[in-house]
Design a protein around this motif. Structure first.
Motif, PDB file in Angstrom:
ATOM      1  N   THR A 137     -51.499  -4.220   4.831  1.00  0.00           N
ATOM      2  CA  THR A 137     -51.116  -4.943   3.618  1.00  0.00           C
ATOM      3  C   THR A 137     -52.156  -4.769   2.524  1.00  0.00           C
ATOM      4  OG1 THR A 137     -49.892  -6.602   4.893  1.00  0.00           O
ATOM      5  CG2 THR A 137     -50.616  -7.235   2.682  1.00  0.00           C
ATOM      6  N   LYS A 138     -53.423  -4.904   2.874  1.00  0.00           N
ATOM      7  CA  LYS A 138     -54.492  -4.793   1.882  1.00  0.00           C
ATOM      8  C   LYS A 138     -54.556  -3.379   1.290  1.00  0.00           C
ATOM      9  CE  LYS A 138     -57.346  -8.395   4.045  1.00  0.00           C
ATOM     10  NZ  LYS A 138     -57.543  -9.280   2.881  1.00  0.00           N
ATOM     11  N   SER A 139     -54.452  -2.378   2.142  1.00  0.00           N
ATOM     12  CA  SER A 139     -54.503  -1.004   1.643  1.00  0.00           C
ATOM     13  C   SER A 139     -53.271  -0.668   0.804  1.00  0.00           C
ATOM     14  CB  SER A 139     -54.633  -0.030   2.817  1.00  0.00           C
ATOM     15  OG  SER A 139     -55.915  -0.126   3.404  1.00  0.00           O
ATOM     16  N   ALA A 140     -52.101  -1.137   1.249  1.00  0.00           N
ATOM     17  CA  ALA A 140     -50.879  -0.889   0.474  1.00  0.00           C
ATOM     18  C   ALA A 140     -50.955  -1.571  -0.883  1.00  0.00           C
ATOM     19  CB  ALA A 140     -49.661  -1.381   1.256  1.00  0.00           C
ATOM     20  N   ALA A 141     -51.546  -2.770  -0.932  1.00  0.00           N
ATOM     21  CA  ALA A 141     -51.696  -3.469  -2.211  1.00  0.00           C
ATOM     22  C   ALA A 141     -52.568  -2.670  -3.172  1.00  0.00           C
ATOM     23  CB  ALA A 141     -52.295  -4.849  -1.976  1.00  0.00           C
ATOM     24  N   ALA A 142     -53.649  -2.080  -2.640  1.00  0.00           N
ATOM     25  CA  ALA A 142     -54.535  -1.281  -3.476  1.00  0.00           C
ATOM     26  C   ALA A 142     -53.822  -0.040  -4.016  1.00  0.00           C
ATOM     27  CB  ALA A 142     -55.771  -0.866  -2.674  1.00  0.00           C
ATOM     28  N   GLU A 143     -52.998   0.578  -3.177  1.00  0.00           N
ATOM     29  CA  GLU A 143     -52.334   1.817  -3.573  1.00  0.00           C
ATOM     30  C   GLU A 143     -51.123   1.579  -4.473  1.00  0.00           C
ATOM     31  OE1 GLU A 143     -50.320   5.723  -1.399  1.00  0.00           O
ATOM     32  OE2 GLU A 143     -51.839   4.525  -0.364  1.00  0.00           O
ATOM     33  N   LEU A 144     -50.380   0.511  -4.209  1.00  0.00           N
ATOM     34  CA  LEU A 144     -49.124   0.293  -4.936  1.00  0.00           C
ATOM     35  C   LEU A 144     -49.279  -0.589  -6.168  1.00  0.00           C
ATOM     36  CD1 LEU A 144     -46.679  -0.187  -1.909  1.00  0.00           C
ATOM     37  CD2 LEU A 144     -47.255   1.911  -3.158  1.00  0.00           C
ATOM     38  N   GLY A 145     -50.425  -1.242  -6.308  1.00  0.00           N
ATOM     39  CA  GLY A 145     -50.642  -2.087  -7.480  1.00  0.00           C
ATOM     40  C   GLY A 145     -50.432  -1.374  -8.801  1.00  0.00           C
ATOM     41  N   PRO A 146     -50.958  -0.149  -8.966  1.00  0.00           N
ATOM     42  CA  PRO A 146     -50.734   0.561 -10.231  1.00  0.00           C
ATOM     43  C   PRO A 146     -49.265   0.860 -10.519  1.00  0.00           C
ATOM     44  CG  PRO A 146     -52.610   1.490  -9.077  1.00  0.00           C
ATOM     45  CD  PRO A 146     -51.945   0.547  -8.124  1.00  0.00           C
ATOM     46  N   LEU A 147     -48.426   0.752  -9.505  1.00  0.00           N
ATOM     47  CA  LEU A 147     -46.983   0.959  -9.693  1.00  0.00           C
ATOM     48  C   LEU A 147     -46.262  -0.336 -10.019  1.00  0.00           C
ATOM     49  CD1 LEU A 147     -46.327   3.319  -6.623  1.00  0.00           C
ATOM     50  CD2 LEU A 147     -46.990   3.937  -8.967  1.00  0.00           C
ATOM     51  N   GLY A 148     -47.023  -1.436 -10.127  1.00  0.00           N
ATOM     52  CA  GLY A 148     -46.414  -2.726 -10.431  1.00  0.00           C
ATOM     53  C   GLY A 148     -45.916  -3.469  -9.221  1.00  0.00           C
ATOM     54  N   VAL A 149     -46.329  -3.029  -8.020  1.00  0.00           N
ATOM     55  CA  VAL A 149     -45.846  -3.627  -6.771  1.00  0.00           C
ATOM     56  C   VAL A 149     -46.929  -4.530  -6.179  1.00  0.00           C
ATOM     57  CG1 VAL A 149     -44.995  -3.167  -4.444  1.00  0.00           C
ATOM     58  CG2 VAL A 149     -44.427  -1.599  -6.320  1.00  0.00           C
ATOM     59  N   THR A 150     -46.581  -5.772  -5.870  1.00  0.00           N
ATOM     60  CA  THR A 150     -47.507  -6.649  -5.172  1.00  0.00           C
ATOM     61  C   THR A 150     -47.204  -6.606  -3.675  1.00  0.00           C
ATOM     62  OG1 THR A 150     -46.137  -8.665  -5.306  1.00  0.00           O
ATOM     63  CG2 THR A 150     -47.600  -8.197  -7.165  1.00  0.00           C
ATOM     64  N   VAL A 151     -48.261  -6.728  -2.874  1.00  0.00           N
ATOM     65  CA  VAL A 151     -48.124  -6.691  -1.416  1.00  0.00           C
ATOM     66  C   VAL A 151     -48.985  -7.806  -0.836  1.00  0.00           C
ATOM     67  CG1 VAL A 151     -48.128  -5.231   0.636  1.00  0.00           C
ATOM     68  CG2 VAL A 151     -48.044  -4.166  -1.634  1.00  0.00           C
ATOM     69  N   ASN A 152     -48.345  -8.749  -0.164  1.00  0.00           N
ATOM     70  CA  ASN A 152     -49.048  -9.863   0.454  1.00  0.00           C
ATOM     71  C   ASN A 152     -48.577 -10.064   1.885  1.00  0.00           C
ATOM     72  OD1 ASN A 152     -50.740 -11.167  -1.800  1.00  0.00           O
ATOM     73  ND2 ASN A 152     -48.734 -10.964  -2.769  1.00  0.00           N
ATOM     74  N   CYS A 153     -49.390 -10.748   2.665  1.00  0.00           N
ATOM     75  CA  CYS A 153     -49.093 -10.992   4.074  1.00  0.00           C
ATOM     76  C   CYS A 153     -49.097 -12.488   4.349  1.00  0.00           C
ATOM     77  CB  CYS A 153     -50.145 -10.295   4.937  1.00  0.00           C
ATOM     78  SG  CYS A 153     -49.950 -10.533   6.716  1.00  0.00           S
ATOM     79  N   VAL A 154     -47.990 -13.016   4.813  1.00  0.00           N
ATOM     80  CA  VAL A 154     -47.937 -14.406   5.246  1.00  0.00           C
ATOM     81  C   VAL A 154     -48.399 -14.471   6.698  1.00  0.00           C
ATOM     82  CG1 VAL A 154     -46.391 -16.315   5.808  1.00  0.00           C
ATOM     83  CG2 VAL A 154     -46.173 -15.142   3.619  1.00  0.00           C
ATOM     84  N   GLN A 155     -49.298 -15.411   6.991  1.00  0.00           N
ATOM     85  CA  GLN A 155     -49.862 -15.552   8.332  1.00  0.00           C
ATOM     86  C   GLN A 155     -49.422 -16.894   8.929  1.00  0.00           C
ATOM     87  OE1 GLN A 155     -54.002 -13.883   6.714  1.00  0.00           O
ATOM     88  NE2 GLN A 155     -54.063 -14.246   8.923  1.00  0.00           N
ATOM     89  N   PRO A 156     -48.283 -16.903   9.614  1.00  0.00           N
ATOM     90  CA  PRO A 156     -47.811 -18.164  10.199  1.00  0.00           C
ATOM     91  C   PRO A 156     -48.703 -18.635  11.335  1.00  0.00           C
ATOM     92  CG  PRO A 156     -46.031 -16.551  10.019  1.00  0.00           C
ATOM     93  CD  PRO A 156     -47.319 -15.822   9.804  1.00  0.00           C
ATOM     94  N   GLY A 157     -48.751 -19.941  11.503  1.00  0.00           N
ATOM     95  CA  GLY A 157     -49.372 -20.533  12.675  1.00  0.00           C
ATOM     96  C   GLY A 157     -48.342 -20.698  13.775  1.00  0.00           C
ATOM     97  N   SER A 176     -51.923 -10.332  -5.024  1.00  0.00           N
ATOM     98  CA  SER A 176     -51.665  -9.128  -4.245  1.00  0.00           C
ATOM     99  C   SER A 176     -52.838  -8.858  -3.316  1.00  0.00           C
ATOM    100  CB  SER A 176     -51.441  -7.918  -5.159  1.00  0.00           C
ATOM    101  OG  SER A 176     -50.865  -6.844  -4.434  1.00  0.00           O
ATOM    102  N   GLY A 177     -52.516  -8.347  -2.125  1.00  0.00           N
ATOM    103  CA  GLY A 177     -53.534  -7.982  -1.158  1.00  0.00           C
ATOM    104  C   GLY A 177     -54.069  -9.125  -0.331  1.00  0.00           C
ATOM    105  N   HIS A 178     -53.371 -10.256  -0.337  1.00  0.00           N
ATOM    106  CA  HIS A 178     -53.885 -11.446   0.330  1.00  0.00           C
ATOM    107  C   HIS A 178     -53.152 -11.746   1.638  1.00  0.00           C
ATOM    108  CE1 HIS A 178     -56.492 -12.527  -2.965  1.00  0.00           C
ATOM    109  NE2 HIS A 178     -55.490 -12.341  -3.798  1.00  0.00           N
ATOM    110  N   GLY A 179     -53.884 -12.330   2.567  1.00  0.00           N
ATOM    111  CA  GLY A 179     -53.286 -12.959   3.729  1.00  0.00           C
ATOM    112  C   GLY A 179     -53.213 -14.451   3.456  1.00  0.00           C
ATOM    113  N   VAL A 180     -52.020 -15.006   3.516  1.00  0.00           N
ATOM    114  CA  VAL A 180     -51.805 -16.420   3.180  1.00  0.00           C
ATOM    115  C   VAL A 180     -51.454 -17.180   4.452  1.00  0.00           C
ATOM    116  CG1 VAL A 180     -50.467 -18.031   1.773  1.00  0.00           C
ATOM    117  CG2 VAL A 180     -50.972 -15.734   0.892  1.00  0.00           C
ATOM    118  N   TRP A 181     -52.344 -18.035   4.912  1.00  0.00           N
ATOM    119  CA  TRP A 181     -52.088 -18.802   6.125  1.00  0.00           C
ATOM    120  C   TRP A 181     -51.109 -19.937   5.848  1.00  0.00           C
ATOM    121  CZ3 TRP A 181     -57.503 -19.633   8.818  1.00  0.00           C
ATOM    122  CH2 TRP A 181     -57.954 -18.399   9.286  1.00  0.00           C
TER     123      TRP A 181
END
Length: 238
Positions: free
Chosen positions: A152-172, A224-229
């Motif tokens: 997720t973090k690497s994809a966010a770095a690569e796709l950000g310039p294309l206007g794409v956000t990438v985040n990861c939800v981290q369920p408990g 973008s690029g975040h893990g959200v617990w």
């Protein structure tokens, strides 16, 4: 609460037949999105094992044809079970990695041209609290979810310039058909997680779906690029 904040969005949701995936479909639709659903079986738009070669490319093509485009991905399909490291067989470890990681990679890769064309794409992957920590009997699962967060973090770095956000939800600890055997057969496991969370309950699929809907919306346009617990606060006590 339903709204129109996702009106015009065109999403693929995998693992849509039950649990978190089904809740995500319901919430995205309630907020106005078109949703193309996928799972291994059931009442979905695309029934297939997404670990198969070409399956994700086929899914993307069918979704784009059905909706007239694609700007949102929520790959929810995943598997998990307790397997002690001693005696852990190769086949199960490989299967977990294929379902939880490789299928996600392939879906994102195959969707990039369409997300790029959209200019405001959203990708929300599903990690876990074990994306950041480990636990007994979950070597395969934890390895896959650590990798999803890194991807997720690497994809966010690569796709950000294309206007794409990438985040990861981290369920408990979430009450789903996948986790039901553990919480039913091991009541002490359920009690542990209920007590660990300051909110004193297990999570429900809707708890996760609501956060995912936010991350798919323009309200999260600068995240973008975040893990959200989303864990009821459980991991503040880790």
């Amino acid at each position: 609460m339903a709204s129109d904040r996702l009106a015009g969005r065109k999403a693929i949701v995998t693992g849509a037949g039950s649990g978190i995936g089904a809740a995500v479909v319901q919430r995205l639709k309630a907020d106005g999105a078109q949703v193309f659903t996928a799972d291994v079986a059931g009442a979905v738009d695309f029934a297939a094992d997404l670990t198969g070669d070409g399956a994700n490319a086929d899914l993307v093509a069918r979704a784009v044809a059905a909706m007239g485009g694609l700007d949102t991905l929520v790959p929810c399909a995943g598997i998990s079970a307790f397997h002690p490291l001693e005696g852990h067989d190769d086949a199960y470890f490989r299967r977990v990695i294929e379902v939880n990681l490789i299928a996600v990679f392939r879906l994102v890769r195959d969707a990039v041209p369409h997300l790029k064309a959209a200019g405001n794409g959203r990708i929300v992957t599903i990690g876990s609290t074990t994306s950041s920590h480990g636990d007994e009997g979950l070597c395969a699962y934890s390895a896959s979810k650590h990798a999803v967060l890194g991807f997720t973090k690497s994809a966010a770095a690569e796709l950000g310039p294309l206007g794409v956000t990438v985040n990861c939800v981290q369920p408990g600890a979430i009450a789903t058909p996948m986790t039901a055997p553990a919480f039913t057969d091991m009541p002490e496991f359920r009690t542990f997680w209920e007590n660990k969370a300051p909110l004193r309950r297990l999570g429900q699929p809707q708890d996760i779906a609501d956060v995912i809907a936010f991350l798919c919306s323009d309200d999260a346009r600068f995240m973008s690029g975040h893990g959200v617990w989303v864990d009821g606060g459980a991991m503040v006590r880790h």
